[in-house]
Design an enzyme around this catalytic site. Sequence first.
Site, short mmCIF file in Angstrom:
data_model
loop_
_atom_site.label_atom_id
_atom_site.label_comp_id
_atom_site.label_asym_id
_atom_site.label_seq_id
_atom_site.Cartn_x
_atom_site.Cartn_y
_atom_site.Cartn_z
N HIS A 255 7.36 22.81 -50.81
CA HIS A 255 7.06 21.53 -51.44
C HIS A 255 6.57 20.52 -50.41
O HIS A 255 7.03 20.49 -49.27
CB HIS A 255 8.29 20.98 -52.17
CG HIS A 255 7.94 19.98 -53.22
ND1 HIS A 255 7.69 18.65 -52.92
CD2 HIS A 255 7.74 20.11 -54.56
CE1 HIS A 255 7.39 18.01 -54.04
NE2 HIS A 255 7.41 18.88 -55.05
N HIS A 256 5.63 19.67 -50.85
CA HIS A 256 5.05 18.69 -49.94
C HIS A 256 6.08 17.66 -49.49
O HIS A 256 5.87 16.97 -48.47
CB HIS A 256 3.87 17.98 -50.64
CG HIS A 256 2.76 17.61 -49.72
ND1 HIS A 256 2.94 17.33 -48.38
CD2 HIS A 256 1.42 17.47 -49.94
CE1 HIS A 256 1.78 17.02 -47.82
NE2 HIS A 256 0.84 17.11 -48.73
N SER A 257 7.18 17.51 -50.19
CA SER A 257 8.24 16.61 -49.74
C SER A 257 8.95 17.15 -48.51
O SER A 257 9.66 16.42 -47.81
CB SER A 257 9.26 16.38 -50.85
OG SER A 257 9.88 17.60 -51.23
#
Length: 460
Positions: free
Chosen positions: A134-136
Site C-alpha cells: 500500500h502507498h501508505s
Amino acid sequence: METMSALDAAFLQIEDRNAALHIGSVGIFEGPVPAFDAVRAEIARKLDRVPRYRQRMLRVPGNLGRPVWREDPAFDIELHLRRSALPRPGGDRELAEHVGWIMSEPLDHDHPLWEDWVVEGLEHGRWALVSKVHHSVVDGIAGTDLLTRLFGADPAPGTDTPATVAPGRLPSARALVARAVREDAAALTGAVLGAVRHPRKLAGQARTSTGVLRYLAALRPVGRSSILGPIGASRGYRWAEVPLADALAIRAAYGCTVNDVVVAAETRALRELLVVRGEEPTAHLVRTLVPVSVRRPDQHGAMDNRVSAILLDLPVDEPDPVRCLEAVAERMRRLKHTHEAEAGELMTALGDGLPPPALMAGLRLVFRVPQQFLTTVTTNVPGPREQLHLAGRPMVATYPYVPIADRLRTGFAVTSYGESLYFGITADEGSTPDIDVLRDGLLNAFAELVIAARVAGGVR
C-alpha cells in the site's frame, strides 16, 4: 505504536472501490520455478528487515487522530503469499493481463498491507513475483529499498533467523482516542512554541509560500479529452524495456536529463493515443503530476512517504520529437526554479499540523469534487544496478506499477535495473482498452530520439 504522517494517511483516505492505492512491481526470474515453500521461507527469513510487513493499520475512532501502525498479533505470512499460473503460451500479454487482474484487487485493511504472488507458467521456463504494497507504507524510493531488502545480490539463500515477535493485544478504541488527544495537544503546543522561538524559520516558510502561490496557480483546468474522466475498478497493464544506453545517448546529445527523456517519450505516447482516437492534441490538454523525493540521505530505509510533487504541462501539441524533448526539458528547468517542490513539501508539512478530524474531512471534501487539473501521473525511481536474486534465482527484469485514482485514466512508472530502463503503464481498463498504443508509442518515441541523437552526432 507509530502514528502515520498526514501524507501516508491521505493515501488511505482517498482509496475507494474504484481506486486501490497500492504500488507494486513485477519481477521476472530465470527458472526453474523454485518450490513455493522455498520462496515463502526466503521471504519469512527477511521479514525482520521490513518491520512494517508485520504491522497492521489501526484507525482512530471518529478520525480523532491519524491512523497508527501496530504489530499484528494474528500475523500469518500465509495470508500474504499467493500462487498462480498463466494460461498457455504464458507470454507477455498473458502475464500483463494477469498482473492487471491482481492489481485491480484492493489490499485487506484488516491485515498488514502487502501481498506477493508467485506466477508460474511463463515462456522459456521463467517465473514472476508480483508484489503489492500500500502507498501508505512506502513511496517509490522506499519501495526500491524494500526490493533490495527482500531480494539480495547474493544468489545463495539467506541465513536470517526470523525473530520471535510477541506483540500482545491490539489497543482498545478508548486507548487509541486517548493517545490521539495527547498527540494533538503536544503537536499544537510545539507548533506555537516553534513559531515564537524560531521566527526566522517561519519567515523562511513564508518565502516558500510564493512557491505555493505558483503551485496553486498551476491548478487551472486542463482541456477536455478522453484521457481524463471517471474510472472503474479494473486495471490494464503493459510494460516496455529500453536500453539505458539509449537514454544516456539522447541525454548527451541534447543536454537534458534522463528524466526529461522519459517524460518526452511519455508525451509522445499520449499524443499518439489522442491522434489514434481522432482527438486534436492541443496545448494545455495533458498535465502530469511528477513526484519528487524530499528524502534526505539519513532517511533512506524508512518505510513511509517523503515526497513532494510538481505539475507539468506536457507538450502533446508538438509534432516534432526533438522539439518535444526540448520543450519538456525547458519546462522542467523552469519548474525547478519556481520552488514548486518545496511548496508541495510545505503543504504536506502543514497537513501534519492540522487536527486530524479537519484533515480527514478536508480530504473527503476535496476528493468528492471531480478534479479537472491533472491528466496522468509520472514516476521515475532509480533502481539497483547489481543483479538481485530470490530463492537462488536471478531477477532478469523488473517492471514498476503505479496506481491511478480520481479520474486519472493512465499512469506511467519507470525504474532502472542493470543496463535497462523498465516502464510500467497502468490504465483504467474500461476507458482505455487501447493501452497497447501507449506501450508502442513509448518504444517509437525512444527509437525516434535515438536516431535524432545519432544525426546530431552526440553533441548539442
